[in-house]
Design a protein around this motif. Sequence first.
Motif, PDB file in Angstrom:
ATOM      1  N   GLN A 116      58.766  62.318 -24.154  1.00 47.25           N
ATOM      2  CA  GLN A 116      58.730  60.618 -23.792  1.00 47.25           C
ATOM      3  C   GLN A 116      58.824  60.370 -22.354  1.00 47.25           C
ATOM      4  O   GLN A 116      57.910  59.585 -21.809  1.00 47.25           O
ATOM      5  CB  GLN A 116      59.812  59.957 -24.793  1.00 47.25           C
ATOM      6  N   THR A 117      59.824  60.802 -21.697  1.00 46.10           N
ATOM      7  CA  THR A 117      60.078  60.592 -20.359  1.00 46.10           C
ATOM      8  C   THR A 117      59.930  61.547 -19.232  1.00 46.10           C
ATOM      9  O   THR A 117      59.944  61.273 -17.991  1.00 46.10           O
ATOM     10  CB  THR A 117      61.597  59.927 -20.252  1.00 46.10           C
ATOM     11  N   GLY A 118      59.944  62.950 -19.682  1.00 48.03           N
ATOM     12  CA  GLY A 118      59.939  63.786 -18.629  1.00 48.03           C
ATOM     13  C   GLY A 118      61.439  64.408 -18.130  1.00 48.03           C
ATOM     14  O   GLY A 118      61.429  64.866 -17.172  1.00 48.03           O
ATOM     15  N   ARG A 119      62.246  63.484 -18.625  1.00 47.96           N
ATOM     16  CA  ARG A 119      63.798  63.686 -18.122  1.00 47.96           C
ATOM     17  C   ARG A 119      64.614  64.264 -19.211  1.00 47.96           C
ATOM     18  O   ARG A 119      64.307  64.545 -20.189  1.00 47.96           O
ATOM     19  CB  ARG A 119      64.279  62.296 -18.003  1.00 47.96           C
ATOM     20  N   LYS A 120      65.767  64.660 -18.661  1.00 50.63           N
ATOM     21  CA  LYS A 120      66.738  65.675 -19.677  1.00 50.63           C
ATOM     22  C   LYS A 120      68.069  64.917 -20.082  1.00 50.63           C
ATOM     23  O   LYS A 120      68.624  64.301 -18.944  1.00 50.63           O
ATOM     24  CB  LYS A 120      66.863  67.030 -18.834  1.00 50.63           C
ATOM     25  N   ILE A 121      68.275  65.044 -21.279  1.00 45.98           N
ATOM     26  CA  ILE A 121      69.442  64.257 -21.394  1.00 45.98           C
ATOM     27  C   ILE A 121      70.603  65.384 -21.143  1.00 45.98           C
ATOM     28  O   ILE A 121      70.624  66.453 -20.990  1.00 45.98           O
ATOM     29  CB  ILE A 121      69.772  64.008 -23.164  1.00 45.98           C
ATOM     30  N   ASP A 122      71.796  64.554 -20.452  1.00 45.87           N
ATOM     31  CA  ASP A 122      72.725  65.389 -19.796  1.00 45.87           C
ATOM     32  C   ASP A 122      73.815  65.985 -20.959  1.00 45.87           C
ATOM     33  O   ASP A 122      74.284  67.124 -21.065  1.00 45.87           O
ATOM     34  CB  ASP A 122      73.528  64.852 -18.935  1.00 45.87           C
ATOM     35  N   PHE A 123      74.172  64.954 -21.865  1.00 45.37           N
ATOM     36  CA  PHE A 123      75.424  65.654 -22.855  1.00 45.37           C
ATOM     37  C   PHE A 123      75.155  64.285 -23.988  1.00 45.37           C
ATOM     38  O   PHE A 123      74.595  63.489 -23.941  1.00 45.37           O
ATOM     39  CB  PHE A 123      76.665  65.647 -22.299  1.00 45.37           C
ATOM     40  N   ALA A 124      75.876  64.743 -25.020  1.00 46.43           N
ATOM     41  CA  ALA A 124      76.020  63.790 -26.257  1.00 46.43           C
ATOM     42  C   ALA A 124      77.497  63.517 -26.775  1.00 46.43           C
ATOM     43  O   ALA A 124      78.388  64.448 -26.487  1.00 46.43           O
ATOM     44  CB  ALA A 124      75.332  64.418 -27.518  1.00 46.43           C
ATOM     45  N   LEU A 125      77.743  62.277 -26.951  1.00 49.29           N
ATOM     46  CA  LEU A 125      79.197  62.026 -27.489  1.00 49.29           C
ATOM     47  C   LEU A 125      78.981  60.974 -28.535  1.00 49.29           C
ATOM     48  O   LEU A 125      78.147  59.935 -28.535  1.00 49.29           O
ATOM     49  CB  LEU A 125      79.993  61.303 -26.343  1.00 49.29           C
ATOM     50  N   PHE A 126      79.626  61.521 -29.744  1.00 44.24           N
ATOM     51  CA  PHE A 126      79.812  60.583 -30.922  1.00 44.24           C
ATOM     52  C   PHE A 126      81.181  60.166 -31.403  1.00 44.24           C
ATOM     53  O   PHE A 126      82.150  60.590 -30.641  1.00 44.24           O
ATOM     54  CB  PHE A 126      78.692  61.328 -32.150  1.00 44.24           C
ATOM     55  N   ASN A 127      81.451  59.662 -32.465  1.00 40.49           N
ATOM     56  CA  ASN A 127      82.800  59.180 -32.950  1.00 40.49           C
ATOM     57  C   ASN A 127      83.278  59.898 -34.000  1.00 40.49           C
ATOM     58  O   ASN A 127      82.728  60.034 -35.006  1.00 40.49           O
ATOM     59  CB  ASN A 127      82.838  57.615 -33.100  1.00 40.49           C
ATOM     60  N   TYR A 128      84.498  60.186 -33.846  1.00 38.09           N
ATOM     61  CA  TYR A 128      85.408  61.241 -34.844  1.00 38.09           C
ATOM     62  C   TYR A 128      85.243  60.546 -36.309  1.00 38.09           C
ATOM     63  O   TYR A 128      85.035  61.170 -37.247  1.00 38.09           O
ATOM     64  CB  TYR A 128      86.933  61.227 -34.572  1.00 38.09           C
ATOM     65  N   GLY A 129      85.254  59.083 -36.277  1.00 37.55           N
ATOM     66  CA  GLY A 129      85.389  58.408 -37.786  1.00 37.55           C
ATOM     67  C   GLY A 129      83.823  58.187 -38.331  1.00 37.55           C
ATOM     68  O   GLY A 129      83.637  57.897 -39.426  1.00 37.55           O
ATOM     69  N   GLY A 130      83.005  58.810 -37.537  1.00 39.46           N
ATOM     70  CA  GLY A 130      81.589  58.590 -37.887  1.00 39.46           C
ATOM     71  C   GLY A 130      81.327  59.669 -39.143  1.00 39.46           C
ATOM     72  O   GLY A 130      80.015  59.449 -39.859  1.00 39.46           O
ATOM     73  N   LEU A 131      81.906  60.713 -39.222  1.00 48.27           N
ATOM     74  CA  LEU A 131      81.733  61.516 -40.234  1.00 48.27           C
ATOM     75  C   LEU A 131      82.802  61.717 -41.412  1.00 48.27           C
ATOM     76  O   LEU A 131      83.865  61.677 -41.346  1.00 48.27           O
ATOM     77  CB  LEU A 131      81.776  63.269 -39.826  1.00 48.27           C
ATOM     78  N   ARG A 132      82.225  61.150 -42.639  1.00 51.15           N
ATOM     79  CA  ARG A 132      83.354  60.780 -43.648  1.00 51.15           C
ATOM     80  C   ARG A 132      83.763  61.821 -44.705  1.00 51.15           C
ATOM     81  O   ARG A 132      84.614  61.561 -45.396  1.00 51.15           O
ATOM     82  CB  ARG A 132      82.557  59.711 -44.537  1.00 51.15           C
ATOM     83  N   GLN A 133      83.095  63.031 -44.698  1.00 51.87           N
ATOM     84  CA  GLN A 133      83.508  64.100 -45.479  1.00 51.87           C
ATOM     85  C   GLN A 133      83.147  65.406 -44.972  1.00 51.87           C
ATOM     86  O   GLN A 133      82.290  65.632 -44.207  1.00 51.87           O
ATOM     87  CB  GLN A 133      83.190  63.872 -46.912  1.00 51.87           C
ATOM     88  N   SER A 134      83.710  66.572 -45.602  1.00 48.88           N
ATOM     89  CA  SER A 134      83.167  67.841 -45.322  1.00 48.88           C
ATOM     90  C   SER A 134      81.953  68.120 -45.704  1.00 48.88           C
ATOM     91  O   SER A 134      81.469  67.642 -46.600  1.00 48.88           O
ATOM     92  CB  SER A 134      84.454  68.861 -45.599  1.00 48.88           C
ATOM     93  N   VAL A 135      81.384  69.153 -45.026  1.00 54.87           N
ATOM     94  CA  VAL A 135      80.154  69.976 -45.618  1.00 54.87           C
ATOM     95  C   VAL A 135      80.659  71.317 -46.148  1.00 54.87           C
ATOM     96  O   VAL A 135      81.142  72.202 -45.370  1.00 54.87           O
ATOM     97  CB  VAL A 135      78.970  70.065 -44.838  1.00 54.87           C
ATOM     98  N   TYR A 136      80.729  71.585 -47.737  1.00 58.63           N
ATOM     99  CA  TYR A 136      81.345  72.485 -48.004  1.00 58.63           C
ATOM    100  C   TYR A 136      80.566  73.785 -48.217  1.00 58.63           C
ATOM    101  O   TYR A 136      79.236  73.846 -47.972  1.00 58.63           O
ATOM    102  CB  TYR A 136      81.865  72.284 -49.528  1.00 58.63           C
TER     103      TYR A 136
END
Length: 266
Positions: A116-136
């Motif tokens: 889209q832009t020709g640019r590179k994303i440097d890193f990613a950060l999300f939130n701990y509470g955004g994941l509601r259960q394990s994947v078994y």
Amino acid sequence: MSNKPLDFMPTKINKIDYQLLILLGFIAIFISCKKEQIQVKTIKSETVEINDNINSDSSISDFVKPYHEKLTEKVSEIIGYNDQILSNEEVNLQSTLGNAYADICLNFALPKFKEQTGRKIDFALFNYGGLRQSVYKGPIKVEDIFELMPFENMLVIAEMSGEQVQSLFDYFEKNKKAHPISGVNLTFEGEKLSEILIDGKKFSKTENYLVLTNDYLQKGGDNMIFFKDPIKLYSLDAKIRDVIISEIKLKDTIKGAIDDRIKMIN
């Protein structure tokens, strides 16, 4: 989402009643267009209890049935396999689930944003509470991902100043949660963050960075206010849940491990 069939509110309204209600609605609209002054004299209310004693309308049930069956088939689809449990259990401010999640999102976003832009994303950060259960361990179904992430969050990229990114890492240091992160290497000495490497290079307050996150956090959710006023904001027009489902289908088997993205030196 569970295997329990979806419940629909029972009703006594049949097709004729419904058509009559529509007709009355048009009449009410026609009357309301007149320039007469109407004053409400009395308002009456009645409490109607919704319980098992109310019989469902078979015409509505028959109408809904094919959609219900299609939805059940869709969410029961097996999209991949997990060879170990991925959980939010914290180890050195990481979790196997958080690492897998952040890596999946970043690996998806990198080529899309580059295109889209020709640019590179440097890193990613999300939130701990955004994941509601394990994947078994075992087969992964679509419904497992809905239970993992029952939100409509979208991927966004915030271009941030070095000062804003410093605030991000200050938050990470003080919050002491395994917030999903990818593309960085952090070293803690005791309670303090002593080294920050972004894509293998030392973090600089004088540079701008492109950070992948979600639209909820970008608006200041979970007190991540450093995302709120970016230099520029980009959208990939991609819902995170759909991204995870598509990436699991593509890779077939997903993996998540505790690694050296965060080091703890006592």
